[in-house]
Motif scaffolding. Sequence first.
Motif, PDB file in Angstrom:
ATOM      1  N   ASN A   1     -26.593  11.528  47.851  1.00  0.00           N
ATOM      2  CA  ASN A   1     -27.113  10.303  48.074  1.00  0.00           C
ATOM      3  C   ASN A   1     -26.538   9.558  49.539  1.00  0.00           C
ATOM      4  O   ASN A   1     -26.541   8.511  49.596  1.00  0.00           O
ATOM      5  CB  ASN A   1     -26.333   9.343  47.037  1.00  0.00           C
ATOM      6  N   GLY A   2     -26.658  10.370  50.329  1.00  0.00           N
ATOM      7  CA  GLY A   2     -26.344  10.055  51.835  1.00  0.00           C
ATOM      8  C   GLY A   2     -25.021   9.726  51.988  1.00  0.00           C
ATOM      9  O   GLY A   2     -24.464   9.090  52.949  1.00  0.00           O
ATOM     10  N   ILE A   3     -23.924   9.763  51.099  1.00  0.00           N
ATOM     11  CA  ILE A   3     -22.473   9.446  51.168  1.00  0.00           C
ATOM     12  C   ILE A   3     -21.559  10.781  51.065  1.00  0.00           C
ATOM     13  O   ILE A   3     -21.892  11.650  50.280  1.00  0.00           O
ATOM     14  CB  ILE A   3     -22.149   8.632  49.880  1.00  0.00           C
ATOM     15  N   ASP A   4     -20.607  10.700  51.977  1.00  0.00           N
ATOM     16  CA  ASP A   4     -19.747  11.941  51.892  1.00  0.00           C
ATOM     17  C   ASP A   4     -18.597  11.826  50.903  1.00  0.00           C
ATOM     18  O   ASP A   4     -18.088  10.661  50.697  1.00  0.00           O
ATOM     19  CB  ASP A   4     -19.084  11.932  53.374  1.00  0.00           C
ATOM     20  N   TYR A   5     -18.363  12.577  50.109  1.00  0.00           N
ATOM     21  CA  TYR A   5     -17.313  12.723  49.162  1.00  0.00           C
ATOM     22  C   TYR A   5     -16.457  13.962  49.295  1.00  0.00           C
ATOM     23  O   TYR A   5     -16.777  15.208  49.682  1.00  0.00           O
ATOM     24  CB  TYR A   5     -17.899  12.912  47.715  1.00  0.00           C
ATOM     25  N   ALA A   6     -15.216  13.503  49.458  1.00  0.00           N
ATOM     26  CA  ALA A   6     -14.050  14.726  49.638  1.00  0.00           C
ATOM     27  C   ALA A   6     -13.848  15.254  48.153  1.00  0.00           C
ATOM     28  O   ALA A   6     -13.460  14.677  47.327  1.00  0.00           O
ATOM     29  CB  ALA A   6     -12.935  14.260  50.229  1.00  0.00           C
ATOM     30  N   ILE A   7     -13.677  16.643  48.212  1.00  0.00           N
ATOM     31  CA  ILE A   7     -13.423  17.276  46.863  1.00  0.00           C
ATOM     32  C   ILE A   7     -11.916  17.233  46.670  1.00  0.00           C
ATOM     33  O   ILE A   7     -11.329  17.677  47.517  1.00  0.00           O
ATOM     34  CB  ILE A   7     -13.856  18.719  46.744  1.00  0.00           C
ATOM     35  N   VAL A   8     -11.647  16.651  45.694  1.00  0.00           N
ATOM     36  CA  VAL A   8     -10.151  16.390  45.253  1.00  0.00           C
ATOM     37  C   VAL A   8      -9.780  17.218  44.077  1.00  0.00           C
ATOM     38  O   VAL A   8      -8.489  17.414  43.728  1.00  0.00           O
ATOM     39  CB  VAL A   8      -9.814  14.764  45.023  1.00  0.00           C
ATOM     40  N   ASN A   9     -10.660  17.909  43.339  1.00  0.00           N
ATOM     41  CA  ASN A   9     -10.526  18.609  42.000  1.00  0.00           C
ATOM     42  C   ASN A   9     -11.905  19.417  41.778  1.00  0.00           C
ATOM     43  O   ASN A   9     -12.880  18.967  42.221  1.00  0.00           O
ATOM     44  CB  ASN A   9      -9.984  17.723  41.073  1.00  0.00           C
ATOM     45  N   GLY A  10     -11.758  20.579  41.238  1.00  0.00           N
ATOM     46  CA  GLY A  10     -13.110  21.477  40.983  1.00  0.00           C
ATOM     47  C   GLY A  10     -12.906  22.462  39.922  1.00  0.00           C
ATOM     48  O   GLY A  10     -11.683  22.825  39.665  1.00  0.00           O
ATOM     49  N   ASP A  11     -13.787  22.875  39.464  1.00  0.00           N
ATOM     50  CA  ASP A  11     -13.891  23.967  38.507  1.00  0.00           C
ATOM     51  C   ASP A  11     -15.043  24.754  38.903  1.00  0.00           C
ATOM     52  O   ASP A  11     -15.987  24.523  38.699  1.00  0.00           O
ATOM     53  CB  ASP A  11     -14.053  23.382  36.805  1.00  0.00           C
ATOM     54  N   PRO A  12     -14.943  26.244  38.942  1.00  0.00           N
ATOM     55  CA  PRO A  12     -16.079  26.847  39.412  1.00  0.00           C
ATOM     56  C   PRO A  12     -16.779  27.504  38.123  1.00  0.00           C
ATOM     57  O   PRO A  12     -17.992  28.068  38.282  1.00  0.00           O
ATOM     58  CB  PRO A  12     -15.373  28.106  39.856  1.00  0.00           C
ATOM     59  N   ASN A  13     -16.223  27.313  36.787  1.00  0.00           N
ATOM     60  CA  ASN A  13     -16.947  27.467  35.643  1.00  0.00           C
ATOM     61  C   ASN A  13     -17.422  29.222  35.668  1.00  0.00           C
ATOM     62  O   ASN A  13     -18.588  29.746  35.473  1.00  0.00           O
ATOM     63  CB  ASN A  13     -18.314  26.765  35.266  1.00  0.00           C
ATOM     64  N   LYS A  14     -16.398  30.241  35.821  1.00  0.00           N
ATOM     65  CA  LYS A  14     -16.419  31.257  35.927  1.00  0.00           C
ATOM     66  C   LYS A  14     -15.881  31.948  34.438  1.00  0.00           C
ATOM     67  O   LYS A  14     -14.778  32.254  34.378  1.00  0.00           O
ATOM     68  CB  LYS A  14     -15.661  31.984  36.964  1.00  0.00           C
ATOM     69  N   TYR A  15     -16.810  31.876  33.538  1.00  0.00           N
ATOM     70  CA  TYR A  15     -16.240  32.207  31.988  1.00  0.00           C
ATOM     71  C   TYR A  15     -15.888  33.494  31.953  1.00  0.00           C
ATOM     72  O   TYR A  15     -15.198  33.757  31.110  1.00  0.00           O
ATOM     73  CB  TYR A  15     -17.289  31.561  31.234  1.00  0.00           C
ATOM     74  N   ASP A  16     -16.652  34.361  32.625  1.00  0.00           N
ATOM     75  CA  ASP A  16     -16.308  35.720  32.625  1.00  0.00           C
ATOM     76  C   ASP A  16     -15.640  36.221  33.652  1.00  0.00           C
ATOM     77  O   ASP A  16     -14.953  37.336  33.795  1.00  0.00           O
ATOM     78  CB  ASP A  16     -17.572  36.428  32.594  1.00  0.00           C
ATOM     79  N   GLY A  17     -14.956  35.441  34.404  1.00  0.00           N
ATOM     80  CA  GLY A  17     -14.138  35.704  35.666  1.00  0.00           C
ATOM     81  C   GLY A  17     -14.929  36.172  36.719  1.00  0.00           C
ATOM     82  O   GLY A  17     -14.190  36.320  37.714  1.00  0.00           O
ATOM     83  N   ILE A  18     -16.093  36.325  36.792  1.00  0.00           N
ATOM     84  CA  ILE A  18     -17.030  36.850  37.950  1.00  0.00           C
ATOM     85  C   ILE A  18     -18.058  35.779  38.245  1.00  0.00           C
ATOM     86  O   ILE A  18     -18.204  35.472  39.397  1.00  0.00           O
ATOM     87  CB  ILE A  18     -17.557  38.130  37.578  1.00  0.00           C
ATOM     88  N   THR A  19     -18.890  35.680  37.393  1.00  0.00           N
ATOM     89  CA  THR A  19     -20.344  34.794  37.466  1.00  0.00           C
ATOM     90  C   THR A  19     -19.802  33.245  37.543  1.00  0.00           C
ATOM     91  O   THR A  19     -19.645  32.603  36.676  1.00  0.00           O
ATOM     92  CB  THR A  19     -21.300  35.253  36.701  1.00  0.00           C
ATOM     93  N   ALA A  20     -20.144  32.466  38.845  1.00  0.00           N
ATOM     94  CA  ALA A  20     -19.799  31.112  38.732  1.00  0.00           C
ATOM     95  C   ALA A  20     -21.382  30.534  38.142  1.00  0.00           C
ATOM     96  O   ALA A  20     -22.426  30.600  38.840  1.00  0.00           O
ATOM     97  CB  ALA A  20     -19.804  30.484  40.187  1.00  0.00           C
ATOM     98  N   VAL A  21     -21.134  30.050  36.934  1.00  0.00           N
ATOM     99  CA  VAL A  21     -22.395  29.229  36.290  1.00  0.00           C
ATOM    100  C   VAL A  21     -22.874  28.213  36.905  1.00  0.00           C
ATOM    101  O   VAL A  21     -23.867  27.978  37.467  1.00  0.00           O
ATOM    102  CB  VAL A  21     -22.094  29.118  34.755  1.00  0.00           C
TER     103      VAL A  21
END
Length: 121
Positions: A91-111
């Motif tokens: 939306n034209g705004i910069d957001y610093a990532i402060v937390n995240g989740d890659p959602n790699k349920y199988d440990g390999i594929t990032a959904v």
Amino acid sequence: MATFDYAEMQATAHELIEEFGQSGVVTRLTPPDPILGGEPVPMPYPATLVPMAYEARYIDGTTIKAGDMQICISSVGLAIEPTVGDVVTANGIDYAIVNGDPNKYDGITAVVFIVQGRIPQ
């Protein structure tokens, strides 16, 4: 035992984000050369994403602050895994990532990558 197809789940997530989302950028600062020094270089990576405001019931003023955004980023075609320290432009705004989740349920594929973005102070 049958295995679950996470690649199919990733494709479905990408289709939904592409349909309802927008183009954005994930920017990572690459560190300066250890020998020659210099300034960090911002490296932009185009992304497809959906920024969503947190519901009021989740805003506690500590972990999640007013103005924070939950940003779902398609993992399809993204050359990096967004992480703390990266900046997402939505939306034209910069957001610093402060937390995240890659959602790699199988440990390999990032959904899908789901990150918490905060406007830097």
